[in-house]
Write a protein that holds these residues in place. Structure first.
Motif, PDB file in Angstrom:
ATOM      1  N   MET A 141       0.831  -1.199   0.000  1.00  0.00           N
ATOM      2  CA  MET A 141       0.000   0.000   0.000  1.00  0.00           C
ATOM      3  C   MET A 141       0.869   1.253   0.000  1.00  0.00           C
ATOM      4  SD  MET A 141      -2.798  -1.610  -0.044  1.00  0.00           S
ATOM      5  CE  MET A 141      -4.049  -0.326   0.071  1.00  0.00           C
ATOM      6  N   ILE A 142       0.368   2.271  -0.667  1.00  0.00           N
ATOM      7  CA  ILE A 142       1.106   3.536  -0.779  1.00  0.00           C
ATOM      8  C   ILE A 142       0.173   4.686  -0.431  1.00  0.00           C
ATOM      9  CG2 ILE A 142       2.185   5.130  -2.428  1.00  0.00           C
ATOM     10  CD1 ILE A 142       3.217   2.658  -3.902  1.00  0.00           C
ATOM     11  N   THR A 143       0.648   5.605   0.371  1.00  0.00           N
ATOM     12  CA  THR A 143      -0.151   6.798   0.640  1.00  0.00           C
ATOM     13  C   THR A 143       0.746   7.950   1.087  1.00  0.00           C
ATOM     14  OG1 THR A 143      -2.207   7.568   1.665  1.00  0.00           O
ATOM     15  CG2 THR A 143      -0.660   6.407   3.075  1.00  0.00           C
ATOM     16  N   ALA A 144       0.154   9.116   1.173  1.00  0.00           N
ATOM     17  CA  ALA A 144       0.884  10.265   1.708  1.00  0.00           C
ATOM     18  C   ALA A 144       1.229   9.992   3.167  1.00  0.00           C
ATOM     19  CB  ALA A 144       0.033  11.522   1.591  1.00  0.00           C
TER      20      ALA A 144
ATOM     21  N   PRO B 177       6.602  11.431   0.113  1.00  0.00           N
ATOM     22  CA  PRO B 177       7.444  11.203  -1.064  1.00  0.00           C
ATOM     23  C   PRO B 177       8.240   9.898  -0.929  1.00  0.00           C
ATOM     24  CG  PRO B 177       7.842  13.391  -0.112  1.00  0.00           C
ATOM     25  CD  PRO B 177       7.025  12.631   0.868  1.00  0.00           C
ATOM     26  N   PHE B 178       8.507   9.270  -2.067  1.00  0.00           N
ATOM     27  CA  PHE B 178       9.187   7.987  -2.039  1.00  0.00           C
ATOM     28  C   PHE B 178      10.639   8.119  -1.611  1.00  0.00           C
ATOM     29  CE2 PHE B 178       6.016   7.159  -5.527  1.00  0.00           C
ATOM     30  CZ  PHE B 178       5.202   6.341  -4.762  1.00  0.00           C
TER      31      PHE B 178
ATOM     32  N   ALA C  11       0.641  16.839 -11.829  1.00  0.00           N
ATOM     33  CA  ALA C  11       1.881  16.910 -11.036  1.00  0.00           C
ATOM     34  C   ALA C  11       1.720  17.896  -9.874  1.00  0.00           C
ATOM     35  CB  ALA C  11       3.058  17.311 -11.922  1.00  0.00           C
ATOM     36  N   ALA C  12       1.014  19.005 -10.119  1.00  0.00           N
ATOM     37  CA  ALA C  12       0.763  19.970  -9.036  1.00  0.00           C
ATOM     38  C   ALA C  12      -0.054  19.313  -7.922  1.00  0.00           C
ATOM     39  CB  ALA C  12       0.046  21.196  -9.581  1.00  0.00           C
ATOM     40  N   ALA C  13      -1.040  18.509  -8.320  1.00  0.00           N
ATOM     41  CA  ALA C  13      -1.878  17.827  -7.328  1.00  0.00           C
ATOM     42  C   ALA C  13      -1.057  16.831  -6.508  1.00  0.00           C
ATOM     43  CB  ALA C  13      -3.032  17.116  -8.035  1.00  0.00           C
ATOM     44  N   GLU C  14      -0.142  16.135  -7.162  1.00  0.00           N
ATOM     45  CA  GLU C  14       0.686  15.161  -6.442  1.00  0.00           C
ATOM     46  C   GLU C  14       1.653  15.864  -5.489  1.00  0.00           C
ATOM     47  OE1 GLU C  14       0.021  12.202  -6.207  1.00  0.00           O
ATOM     48  OE2 GLU C  14       1.793  11.286  -5.334  1.00  0.00           O
ATOM     49  N   LEU C  15       2.203  16.976  -5.949  1.00  0.00           N
ATOM     50  CA  LEU C  15       3.087  17.759  -5.079  1.00  0.00           C
ATOM     51  C   LEU C  15       2.314  18.286  -3.865  1.00  0.00           C
ATOM     52  CD1 LEU C  15       5.980  18.753  -4.847  1.00  0.00           C
ATOM     53  CD2 LEU C  15       5.445  20.569  -6.473  1.00  0.00           C
ATOM     54  N   LEU C  16       1.095  18.725  -4.090  1.00  0.00           N
ATOM     55  CA  LEU C  16       0.249  19.185  -2.991  1.00  0.00           C
ATOM     56  C   LEU C  16      -0.059  18.037  -2.021  1.00  0.00           C
ATOM     57  CD1 LEU C  16      -1.513  21.322  -1.612  1.00  0.00           C
ATOM     58  CD2 LEU C  16      -3.322  20.797  -3.260  1.00  0.00           C
TER      59      LEU C  16
ATOM     60  N   GLY D 297       0.461  15.604   3.198  1.00  0.00           N
ATOM     61  CA  GLY D 297       0.934  14.447   3.956  1.00  0.00           C
ATOM     62  C   GLY D 297       1.938  14.857   5.028  1.00  0.00           C
ATOM     63  N   ALA D 298       2.822  15.780   4.685  1.00  0.00           N
ATOM     64  CA  ALA D 298       3.803  16.253   5.669  1.00  0.00           C
ATOM     65  C   ALA D 298       3.099  16.978   6.817  1.00  0.00           C
ATOM     66  CB  ALA D 298       4.806  17.183   4.988  1.00  0.00           C
TER      67      ALA D 298
END
Lengths: 121, 151
Positions: free
Chosen positions: A79-82, A104-105, B88-93, B98-99
């Motif tokens: 599984m992968i998530t933020a 991030p990976f 890509a902007a959505a993934e960066l967001l 997440g952080a």
């Protein structure tokens, strides 16, 4: 060489993961952009391993994981998530996920985890 | 950062931390302020649910978001309105959210992230206290908007 199916709604995320895995000798045999497509592709491609994003529209990764494990109790799913989604990770592990990765990976962690799950470690 | 807005401060901090590797070394904060609305410019947005419901967005001003997502995704996009650039902007967001969620989890508050979304015009949100952080580099600008949804 083992075949991997990537399930993630983000094209960017699929691209980054594909490049990382292919650069390390793994073969990507398919990409799906939601849980429904991922489940259908699992049944048709029979991959050795699935990397499954959790947060996806239409059908999320945990529901897709459940369907795949119901159809094949030996299925290997990472599984992968933020980051910061601990409760979802615990839920996924309870439902049979082999392991999890966070975005991030971390390239080394991704490769080590994939090798371990494929019994290549 | 305006007083009493710790969540906004944490998100802005994570955003700058995540964006900086993908922008030039002259990246600085141009200004921070409270605004009436989210920017309607092209960009990505994501809802974060915890004690309150927060919406966070990255938006284009003058090439800054395009610069960041091109470096992040490792490819040259024609413009920020290109679907793959916005993806890509959505993934960066998603990384930024997440952080933030990770830090909040360490402080004992669980957050649930909704899937990020994107478009050439930001979806309409009714929010109170929208904080806008404008970033600039040597040659470009972009923005971050953060607001607590009024629901």
């Amino acid at each position: 060489m083992s075949g991997i199916l990537i399930v993630d709604d983000s094209k960017t995320s699929r691209k980054l993961l594909r490049e990382l895995l292919e650069d390390n000798g793994f073969t990507i045999i398919g990409e799906a952009e939601n849980g429904e497509e991922g489940y259908q592709m699992y049944k048709s491609l029979k991959p050795d391993l699935v990397t499954m994003d959790i947060t996806m529209p239409r059908m999320d990764g945990i529901e897709c994981l459940s369907l795949i494990r119901h159809a094949d109790e030996n299925a290997k799913v990472i599984m992968i998530t933020a980051a910061g989604q601990r409760e979802k990770m615990v839920e996924a592990l309870k439902r049979g996920a082999e392991d999890f990765l966070t975005k991030p990976f971390d390239a080394n962690r991704v490769i080590e985890t994939v090798k371990e799950v494929l019994d290549m470690g | 950062m305006p007083g009493g807005m710790e969540d906004y401060s944490i998100i802005a901090d994570k955003a700058i931390m995540m964006l900086s590797p993908y922008m030039d070394e002259k990246l600085t904060i141009e200004n921070i302020g409270i605004v009436e609305d989210f920017s309607p410019n092209p960009g990505a947005w994501q809802i974060i649910e915890s004690d309150s419901t927060i919406v966070c967005s990255l938006y284009e001003e003058s090439g800054g978001l395009l610069e960041a997502v091109s470096n992040f995704a490792g490819e040259r996009f024609e413009g920020i309105s290109e679907r793959d650039a916005l993806d890509a902007a959505a993934e960066l967001l998603n990384y930024i959210s997440g952080a933030y969620a990770k830090e909040m989890s360490e402080r004992g508050t669980a957050c649930e992230l909704q899937p990020p979304d994107y478009g050439n015009k930001l979806k309409k949100f009714s929010a109170v206290k929208i904080c806008r952080v404008r970033l600039k580099t040597g040659k470009s600008k972009m923005g971050i908007s953060i607001g607590v949804l009024d629901i």
